[in-house]
Design a protein around this motif. Structure first.
Motif, PDB file in Angstrom:
ATOM      1  N   PHE A 124      44.392  42.605  77.223  1.00 12.69           N
ATOM      2  CA  PHE A 124      43.605  43.482  78.100  1.00 12.69           C
ATOM      3  C   PHE A 124      43.112  44.727  77.355  1.00 12.69           C
ATOM      4  O   PHE A 124      42.675  45.691  77.966  1.00 12.69           O
ATOM      5  CB  PHE A 124      44.446  43.883  79.311  1.00 12.69           C
ATOM      6  N   GLY A 125      43.195  44.673  76.023  1.00 15.39           N
ATOM      7  CA  GLY A 125      42.611  45.736  75.206  1.00 15.39           C
ATOM      8  C   GLY A 125      43.586  46.753  74.646  1.00 15.39           C
ATOM      9  O   GLY A 125      43.163  47.716  74.002  1.00 15.39           O
ATOM     10  N   ALA A 126      44.885  46.569  74.851  1.00 17.73           N
ATOM     11  CA  ALA A 126      45.850  47.538  74.325  1.00 17.73           C
ATOM     12  C   ALA A 126      45.914  47.471  72.801  1.00 17.73           C
ATOM     13  O   ALA A 126      45.819  46.395  72.205  1.00 17.73           O
ATOM     14  CB  ALA A 126      47.234  47.287  74.914  1.00 17.73           C
ATOM     15  N   VAL A 127      46.085  48.626  72.178  1.00 22.23           N
ATOM     16  CA  VAL A 127      46.128  48.741  70.718  1.00 22.23           C
ATOM     17  C   VAL A 127      47.443  49.401  70.313  1.00 22.23           C
ATOM     18  O   VAL A 127      47.783  50.485  70.800  1.00 22.23           O
ATOM     19  CB  VAL A 127      44.935  49.575  70.192  1.00 22.23           C
ATOM     20  N   ALA A 128      48.154  48.761  69.391  1.00 20.35           N
ATOM     21  CA  ALA A 128      49.489  49.234  69.010  1.00 20.35           C
ATOM     22  C   ALA A 128      49.440  50.136  67.788  1.00 20.35           C
ATOM     23  O   ALA A 128      50.105  49.894  66.777  1.00 20.35           O
ATOM     24  CB  ALA A 128      50.401  48.041  68.746  1.00 20.35           C
ATOM     25  N   ASP A 129      48.652  51.214  67.891  1.00 23.47           N
ATOM     26  CA  ASP A 129      48.564  52.123  66.743  1.00 23.47           C
ATOM     27  C   ASP A 129      49.240  53.469  66.993  1.00 23.47           C
ATOM     28  O   ASP A 129      49.237  54.354  66.141  1.00 23.47           O
ATOM     29  CB  ASP A 129      47.105  52.347  66.348  1.00 23.47           C
ATOM     30  N   GLY A 130      49.823  53.661  68.200  1.00 25.42           N
ATOM     31  CA  GLY A 130      50.528  54.895  68.512  1.00 25.42           C
ATOM     32  C   GLY A 130      49.634  56.067  68.843  1.00 25.42           C
ATOM     33  O   GLY A 130      50.134  57.151  69.174  1.00 25.42           O
ATOM     34  N   THR A 131      48.316  55.882  68.761  1.00 22.28           N
ATOM     35  CA  THR A 131      47.385  56.989  69.041  1.00 22.28           C
ATOM     36  C   THR A 131      46.343  56.640  70.103  1.00 22.28           C
ATOM     37  O   THR A 131      45.854  57.525  70.807  1.00 22.28           O
ATOM     38  CB  THR A 131      46.660  57.431  67.756  1.00 22.28           C
ATOM     39  N   THR A 132      45.994  55.368  70.225  1.00 20.94           N
ATOM     40  CA  THR A 132      45.045  54.942  71.260  1.00 20.94           C
ATOM     41  C   THR A 132      45.729  54.990  72.617  1.00 20.94           C
ATOM     42  O   THR A 132      46.819  54.432  72.791  1.00 20.94           O
ATOM     43  CB  THR A 132      44.542  53.520  70.978  1.00 20.94           C
ATOM     44  N   LEU A 133      45.093  55.627  73.591  1.00 22.36           N
ATOM     45  CA  LEU A 133      45.677  55.710  74.929  1.00 22.36           C
ATOM     46  C   LEU A 133      45.450  54.386  75.660  1.00 22.36           C
ATOM     47  O   LEU A 133      44.307  53.992  75.903  1.00 22.36           O
ATOM     48  CB  LEU A 133      45.055  56.867  75.715  1.00 22.36           C
ATOM     49  N   ASN A 134      46.534  53.721  76.005  1.00 16.76           N
ATOM     50  CA  ASN A 134      46.461  52.372  76.580  1.00 16.76           C
ATOM     51  C   ASN A 134      46.678  52.341  78.088  1.00 16.76           C
ATOM     52  O   ASN A 134      46.974  51.282  78.645  1.00 16.76           O
ATOM     53  CB  ASN A 134      47.511  51.489  75.897  1.00 16.76           C
ATOM     54  N   SER A 135      46.535  53.466  78.756  1.00 16.68           N
ATOM     55  CA  SER A 135      46.800  53.527  80.196  1.00 16.68           C
ATOM     56  C   SER A 135      45.999  52.492  80.965  1.00 16.68           C
ATOM     57  O   SER A 135      46.534  51.786  81.833  1.00 16.68           O
ATOM     58  CB  SER A 135      46.480  54.925  80.731  1.00 16.68           C
ATOM     59  N   GLU A 136      44.704  52.389  80.667  1.00 20.35           N
ATOM     60  CA  GLU A 136      43.832  51.498  81.433  1.00 20.35           C
ATOM     61  C   GLU A 136      44.168  50.038  81.163  1.00 20.35           C
ATOM     62  O   GLU A 136      44.153  49.208  82.081  1.00 20.35           O
ATOM     63  CB  GLU A 136      42.369  51.777  81.102  1.00 20.35           C
ATOM     64  N   ALA A 137      44.480  49.698  79.917  1.00 19.22           N
ATOM     65  CA  ALA A 137      44.819  48.316  79.581  1.00 19.22           C
ATOM     66  C   ALA A 137      46.094  47.879  80.302  1.00 19.22           C
ATOM     67  O   ALA A 137      46.170  46.772  80.853  1.00 19.22           O
ATOM     68  CB  ALA A 137      44.985  48.176  78.072  1.00 19.22           C
ATOM     69  N   ILE A 138      47.104  48.750  80.324  1.00 11.71           N
ATOM     70  CA  ILE A 138      48.358  48.421  80.996  1.00 11.71           C
ATOM     71  C   ILE A 138      48.144  48.317  82.499  1.00 11.71           C
ATOM     72  O   ILE A 138      48.662  47.403  83.156  1.00 11.71           O
ATOM     73  CB  ILE A 138      49.436  49.460  80.647  1.00 11.71           C
ATOM     74  N   LYS A 139      47.363  49.240  83.056  1.00 12.07           N
ATOM     75  CA  LYS A 139      47.068  49.208  84.489  1.00 12.07           C
ATOM     76  C   LYS A 139      46.351  47.909  84.870  1.00 12.07           C
ATOM     77  O   LYS A 139      46.696  47.260  85.872  1.00 12.07           O
ATOM     78  CB  LYS A 139      46.200  50.407  84.875  1.00 12.07           C
ATOM     79  N   THR A 140      45.363  47.522  84.079  1.00 12.18           N
ATOM     80  CA  THR A 140      44.591  46.316  84.382  1.00 12.18           C
ATOM     81  C   THR A 140      45.473  45.075  84.310  1.00 12.18           C
ATOM     82  O   THR A 140      45.376  44.168  85.151  1.00 12.18           O
ATOM     83  CB  THR A 140      43.399  46.184  83.421  1.00 12.18           C
ATOM     84  N   ALA A 141      46.377  45.032  83.321  1.00  9.77           N
ATOM     85  CA  ALA A 141      47.285  43.890  83.198  1.00  9.77           C
ATOM     86  C   ALA A 141      48.216  43.808  84.407  1.00  9.77           C
ATOM     87  O   ALA A 141      48.432  42.722  84.970  1.00  9.77           O
ATOM     88  CB  ALA A 141      48.094  44.015  81.910  1.00  9.77           C
ATOM     89  N   ILE A 142      48.769  44.941  84.835  1.00  8.81           N
ATOM     90  CA  ILE A 142      49.672  44.956  85.994  1.00  8.81           C
ATOM     91  C   ILE A 142      48.918  44.591  87.268  1.00  8.81           C
ATOM     92  O   ILE A 142      49.392  43.778  88.081  1.00  8.81           O
ATOM     93  CB  ILE A 142      50.355  46.329  86.121  1.00  8.81           C
ATOM     94  N   ASP A 143      47.749  45.165  87.461  1.00 12.32           N
ATOM     95  CA  ASP A 143      46.955  44.869  88.662  1.00 12.32           C
ATOM     96  C   ASP A 143      46.568  43.392  88.714  1.00 12.32           C
ATOM     97  O   ASP A 143      46.645  42.750  89.774  1.00 12.32           O
ATOM     98  CB  ASP A 143      45.698  45.732  88.691  1.00 12.32           C
ATOM     99  N   SER A 144      46.167  42.837  87.571  1.00 14.42           N
ATOM    100  CA  SER A 144      45.772  41.418  87.531  1.00 14.42           C
ATOM    101  C   SER A 144      46.956  40.532  87.860  1.00 14.42           C
ATOM    102  O   SER A 144      46.846  39.566  88.622  1.00 14.42           O
ATOM    103  CB  SER A 144      45.223  41.073  86.137  1.00 14.42           C
ATOM    104  N   CYS A 145      48.100  40.863  87.295  1.00  8.18           N
ATOM    105  CA  CYS A 145      49.315  40.099  87.556  1.00  8.18           C
ATOM    106  C   CYS A 145      49.665  40.133  89.042  1.00  8.18           C
ATOM    107  O   CYS A 145      49.942  39.098  89.650  1.00  8.18           O
ATOM    108  CB  CYS A 145      50.461  40.673  86.718  1.00  8.18           C
ATOM    109  N   SER A 146      49.647  41.319  89.628  1.00  5.44           N
ATOM    110  CA  SER A 146      50.004  41.474  91.035  1.00  5.44           C
ATOM    111  C   SER A 146      49.028  40.742  91.944  1.00  5.44           C
ATOM    112  O   SER A 146      49.430  40.073  92.899  1.00  5.44           O
ATOM    113  CB  SER A 146      50.061  42.963  91.394  1.00  5.44           C
TER     114      SER A 146
END
Length: 479
Positions: free
Chosen positions: A66-88
């Motif tokens: 869903f677009g999350a980036v594991a670099d410690g600096t990119t803000l992944n709030s929207e990617a995590i939210k979209t993944a949780i919302d889609s799952c639910s």
């Protein structure tokens, strides 16, 4: 007056009968006490059985997809939210956070979602306080308000979980969140804002006293009241399992008005101000097991609202089982209070280890006549205590760390039972109890097979019914 032989015989018979009656009464009381302890932990087992094992549909949602980036600096709030919302929205499943450093703002859980942190996953929560807006309905020290969002939040959800072997890092520090407590040891400097400024806690305390509607208790930006870390609010069937939590702004695990909660195998290592490890509040049917608490405040503290808010909500915290846990640093191992105005009942702790030169007490009850409330039915059994600073057991009905804490609400403490406990070094006291002169508000405190070593003052009990000892010693002396 001359006493005749027949009178002597009658007197002897009466005396023998009284002694026999007293002896039998003591035997019966001991038998009842033994039965009470046995029944208590049978009740604890039933509470554990009532908390069902959670199941989630076999669907996987990886936040990287869903677009999350594991670099410690990119803000992944929207990617995590979209993944949780889609799952639910699809009926639930598992949202995966894989190995890597993922920066995010607050995470909002939804029903039937298991947020799973794989080994090596490191969730870093943003240090930009604006990311925790808009404000949400939450709580601070037992008082509801509108404030910054908790770092992980769920509101009125069912069947939710956070699991795995990863780490949740709140990134609170002496430059983020902690200075607001107003202590130099946590980064506060003279002239900087702090929570005790008039616009912050004093205003919130006044709103509590006057019972201003929660919707009008608006704080957040421009104020300095820290958020909790993990807060399910009015949720049912909650699981927190396996993860490590560190660097919390404030209270770490805070089930609020929840039912059926299991916290299993969690490590809390967080030494900030008010960094209580786990604070169930207005909640019932809670199982805390296989956890390690190494904290800047109480390891586990059972709460039930502060002052008028607690009396307004009027939901006691009850049916809480704590077992197989390891308590290290903290103000107390198993604690009830001080925000306890709605009352706490039926708390069971067993098979735990408590040991640290920085652990103040093993078992603690704290309240005052502003809080009021009650504690009834606290059972503590099979505990190994290495070293504590102050006491194995402290009950304090004069608890005060702020301004005047005297009011008109007499707290009540009854049925506190400790059994099969060995303490190597109890610090200042073995047992320290301070009740109220106005009323005998502490009743039925007992110690059975409790052996306390190295207490400078063995026993200090004021304004309480006498402590009942059975096969127990302090500094080698039977009591």
């Amino acid at each position: 007056m001359k006493i005749l032989p027949n009178q002597l015989r009658r007197f002897a018979l009466i005396s023998f009968s009284l002694v026999a009656l007293t002896f039998n009464s003591c035997k019966e009381k001991a038998k009842q006490e033994e039965q009470t302890q046995s029944d208590a932990f049978a009740a604890a087992d039933k509470i554990i059985e009532s908390i069902k094992v959670l199941n989630f549909p076999d669907r996987i949602f990886n936040i990287v997809d869903f677009g999350a980036v594991a670099d410690g600096t990119t803000l992944n709030s929207e990617a995590i939210k979209t993944a949780i919302d889609s799952c639910s929205q699809l009926g639930g499943g598992k949202v995966i956070i894989p190995s890597g450093n993922f920066l995010t703002g607050p995470i909002v859980l939804k029903s039937n979602v298991n947020l799973h942190l794989e080994e090596g996953a490191n969730v870093l929560f943003s240090t930009n306080h604006d990311d925790y807006l808009p404000m949400v309905h939450t709580s601070y020290e037992g008082v509801e308000l509108m404030n910054y969002s908790p770092l992980i939040r769920a509101y009125k959800q069912n069947n939710i979980a956070v699991t795995g072997k990863g780490t949740l890092n709140g990134q609170a520090s002496n430059t983020n969140w902690w200075p607001w407590c107003g202590k130099g040891s946590y980064g506060w400097v003279e002239g900087a804002p702090k929570q005790h400024d008039s616009i912050n806690l004093p205003t919130l305390r006044d709103m509590n006293e006057k019972q201003i509607p929660v919707s009008e208790r608006v704080f957040g930006k421009g104020h300095h009241i820290r958020p909790t870390f993990f807060e399910p609010f009015e949720c049912e069937n909650v699981l927190l399992e396996g993860v490590t939590i560190t660097n919390a702004p404030f209270w770490v695990i805070h089930p609020l008005k929840c039912n059926y909660v299991r916290i299993d195998g969690v490590t809390v290592s967080s030494h900030g101000p008010n960094n209580d490890g786990c604070d169930p509040e207005y909640s019932k049917n809670i199982h805390i097991t296989n956890c390690t608490f190494d904290t800047g405040d109480d390891c586990i503290a059972i709460k039930a609202g502060r002052n008028n808010d607690g009396r307004r909500v009027n939901i006691p915290s009850e049916n809480i089982v704590i077992e197989n846990c390891n308590m290290k640093d903290g103000h107390g191992g198993v604690v009830l209070g001080s925000e306890i105005s709605a009352g706490v009942r039926n708390v069971y702790a067993r098979n735990c280890k408590m040991d640290s030169p920085n652990l103040d007490r093993a078992v603690r009850i704290k309240t005052n006549t502003l809080r009021g409330g009650f504690v009834e039915n606290l059972f503590v059994k099979d505990i190994q205590v290495g070293q504590v600073k102050e006491a194995l057991l402290r009950i304090n009905l004069h608890y005060a760390i702020y301004a005047n804490q005297e009011g008109e609400f007499m707290p009540k403490v009854s049925n506190v039972h400790l059994e099969n406990i060995n303490v190597e070094n109890s610090g200042k006291y073995g047992i320290l109890i301070k009740g109220r002169e106005e009323e005998m508000a502490i009743k039925n405190v007992s110690l059975k097979n409790v052996h306390i070593k190295n207490a400078k003052t063995p026993l200090s009990v004021e304004f309480s019914e006498p402590v009942i000892f059975e096969n127990s010693t302090i500094n080698g002396k039977p009591y």
